[in-house]
Design an enzyme around this catalytic site. Structure first.
Site, short mmCIF file in Angstrom:
data_model
loop_
_atom_site.label_atom_id
_atom_site.label_comp_id
_atom_site.label_asym_id
_atom_site.label_seq_id
_atom_site.Cartn_x
_atom_site.Cartn_y
_atom_site.Cartn_z
N ARG A 49 0.85 -1.18 0.00
CA ARG A 49 0.00 0.00 0.00
C ARG A 49 0.89 1.23 0.00
O ARG A 49 1.90 1.26 0.69
CB ARG A 49 -0.91 -0.02 1.23
CG ARG A 49 -1.93 1.05 1.17
CD ARG A 49 -3.11 0.90 2.07
NE ARG A 49 -3.86 2.14 1.92
CZ ARG A 49 -5.00 2.40 2.50
NH1 ARG A 49 -5.55 1.53 3.30
NH2 ARG A 49 -5.60 3.55 2.29
N LEU A 100 2.37 4.70 0.85
CA LEU A 100 2.43 5.47 2.10
C LEU A 100 2.80 6.91 1.79
O LEU A 100 3.52 7.18 0.83
CB LEU A 100 3.49 4.89 3.03
CG LEU A 100 3.20 3.50 3.61
CD1 LEU A 100 4.47 2.93 4.24
CD2 LEU A 100 2.08 3.55 4.63
N ASN A 117 12.43 -0.52 2.45
CA ASN A 117 11.62 -1.49 1.70
C ASN A 117 12.56 -2.42 0.95
O ASN A 117 13.68 -2.05 0.60
CB ASN A 117 10.74 -0.75 0.69
CG ASN A 117 9.86 -1.71 -0.12
OD1 ASN A 117 9.23 -2.62 0.44
ND2 ASN A 117 9.83 -1.54 -1.43
N HIS A 161 12.63 -4.84 -2.58
CA HIS A 161 11.93 -5.07 -3.84
C HIS A 161 12.69 -6.17 -4.61
O HIS A 161 13.91 -6.16 -4.65
CB HIS A 161 11.90 -3.78 -4.66
CG HIS A 161 11.14 -3.94 -5.94
ND1 HIS A 161 9.77 -3.94 -5.98
CD2 HIS A 161 11.57 -4.14 -7.21
CE1 HIS A 161 9.39 -4.12 -7.24
NE2 HIS A 161 10.45 -4.25 -7.99
N GLU A 174 6.90 7.68 -3.56
CA GLU A 174 6.65 6.97 -4.82
C GLU A 174 6.98 5.49 -4.62
O GLU A 174 7.92 5.16 -3.90
CB GLU A 174 7.58 7.50 -5.92
CG GLU A 174 7.16 8.80 -6.51
CD GLU A 174 8.16 9.26 -7.56
OE1 GLU A 174 8.41 8.49 -8.52
OE2 GLU A 174 8.69 10.35 -7.41
N ASP A 194 8.68 2.10 -4.90
CA ASP A 194 10.00 1.57 -5.28
C ASP A 194 10.98 2.64 -5.69
O ASP A 194 11.78 2.47 -6.62
CB ASP A 194 9.84 0.53 -6.41
CG ASP A 194 8.92 -0.60 -5.99
OD1 ASP A 194 8.95 -0.97 -4.82
OD2 ASP A 194 8.16 -1.08 -6.85
N ALA A 197 18.37 -14.45 -1.95
CA ALA A 197 19.26 -13.27 -1.87
C ALA A 197 18.65 -12.20 -0.96
O ALA A 197 19.35 -11.52 -0.21
CB ALA A 197 19.52 -12.72 -3.27
N GLU A 198 17.32 -12.08 -1.01
CA GLU A 198 16.63 -11.08 -0.17
C GLU A 198 16.85 -11.34 1.32
O GLU A 198 17.01 -10.41 2.11
CB GLU A 198 15.12 -11.11 -0.43
CG GLU A 198 14.71 -10.58 -1.77
CD GLU A 198 13.19 -10.60 -1.90
OE1 GLU A 198 12.49 -10.37 -0.90
OE2 GLU A 198 12.71 -10.86 -3.01
C1 GRF Z 1 9.46 -10.31 -1.43
O1 GRF Z 1 9.55 -10.74 -2.76
C2 GRF Z 1 9.76 -8.84 -1.36
O2 GRF Z 1 10.74 -8.45 -2.26
C3 GRF Z 1 8.44 -8.23 -1.65
O3 GRF Z 1 7.52 -9.08 -0.97
C4 GRF Z 1 8.06 -10.39 -0.90
C5 GRF Z 1 8.14 -10.89 0.51
O4 GRF Z 1 6.92 -11.15 1.04
N1 GRF Z 1 8.43 -6.85 -1.30
P1 GRF Z 1 6.78 -11.87 2.46
O5 GRF Z 1 7.87 -11.38 3.39
O6 GRF Z 1 6.87 -13.34 2.27
O7 GRF Z 1 5.41 -11.44 2.93
#
Ligand code: GRF
Length: 193
Positions: A93, A95, A107, A109, A148, A150, A178-179
Site C-alpha cells: 500500500r 504510504l 523497503n 523489492h 513513490e 519503489d 538473496a533477499e
Molecule cells: C518479497 O519478494 C519482497 O521483495 C516483496 O515481498 C516479498 C516478501 O513477502 N516486497 P513476504 O515477506 O513473504 O510477505
C-alpha cells in the site's frame, strides 16, 4: 546496548517478518520487533506474528482511508509502540511518509531497481517481466522509502544470475534467497553497524 525497536509492515505471507524475528531472537540482529502492522486480515504474516508472540495491528482492511490518513495512523501506531525504524516487508500500500520518518522507512523489492519497479510490479509479475525482457541478471534492492513506489535512495543490492530455462517461480526462489541476506545487511548498514 538495548535492541533497536522496529515495526514491520506486511500485506502477505510474512517470510521476511519471520526472518527478522528469528534474527532478533538469536541476537544476530540487534533489533526488537515491537509492532507488526498489516493492511489486510487473514494473511499469513498475521498468523506468523501470533505464533512468534509479536504485537500486531490491522489497519484499514476495508481501504476506507486515503493514503495520508492511513499513513498518519500507521506512523502514530509506530510511535506509540516505540518503533524507531519501519521495515516494509511485502507491504502493498502506498504510504505518505511523515517528514519525521523520512530516512527511517526501508523497503525490499525483488528486482534491481530502478528496473522493474513502480506500481504494478510486485510478486510474480516482476520475475515474469524480467524473463520476458530477456534479462541475464536480476536480483533485489533494499532502499529508503519516499512517497513513490519503489523509489528512494538505495542501501543494498544483490545480483542473481538468470539461468537458461528459468521460469518465474524458480527465479523468485533464488531472488528471495538473496533477499533474506540483503535485508538484514541493509538494516545493519542503516543502523551504522
Ligand atoms: C518479497 O519478494 C519482497 O521483495 C516483496 O515481498 C516479498 C516478501 O513477502 N516486497 P513476504 O515477506 O513473504 O510477505
Amino acid at each position: 546496548m538495548s535492541p533497536h525497536p522496529v515495526a514491520v509492515f506486511v500485506s502477505g505471507t510474512g517470510r521476511h517478518l519471520e526472518n527478522f524475528a528469528r534474527l532478533a531472537e538469536s541476537g544476530e540482529l540487534p533489533i526488537d520487533v515491537v509492532l507488526v502492522l498489516a493492511n489486510r486480515e487473514g494473511i499469513g504474516a498475521l498468523e506468523r506474528a501470533q505464533r512468534l508472540g509479536l504485537t500486531s495491528l490491522v489497519l484499514d482492511p476495508e481501504r476506507e482511508l486515503d493514503s495520508e490518513e492511513f499513513s498518519r495512523r500507521a506512523f502514530t501506531a509506530c510511535e506509540d509502540a516505540g518503533a524507531q525504524t519501519v521495515l516494509l516487508a511485502g507491504f502493498l500500500r502506498r504510504l505518505a511518509i511523515p517528514p519525521a520518518w523520512r530516512g527511517r522507512v526501508l523497503n525490499i523489492h525483488p528486482s534491481l531497481l530502478p528496473a522493474f519497479g513502480g506500481q504494478g510490479y510486485w510478486g510474480e509479475r516482476v520475475h515474469r517481466a524480467v524473463l520476458e525482457r530477456g534479462c541475464r541478471i536480476s536480483g533485489c534492492t533494499v532502499h529508503y522509502v519516499d512517497d513513490e513506489y519503489d523509489h528512494g535512495p538505495i542501501l543494498v543490492q544483490r545480483a542473481v544470475t538468470v539461468e537458461p530455462g528459468e521460469d518465474p517461480d524458480s527465479l523468485a526462489e533464488r531472488v528471495f534467497a538473496a533477499e533474506l541476506e540483503a535485508y538484514p545487511a541493509a538494516l545493519l548498514e542503516h543502523l551504522g553497524k
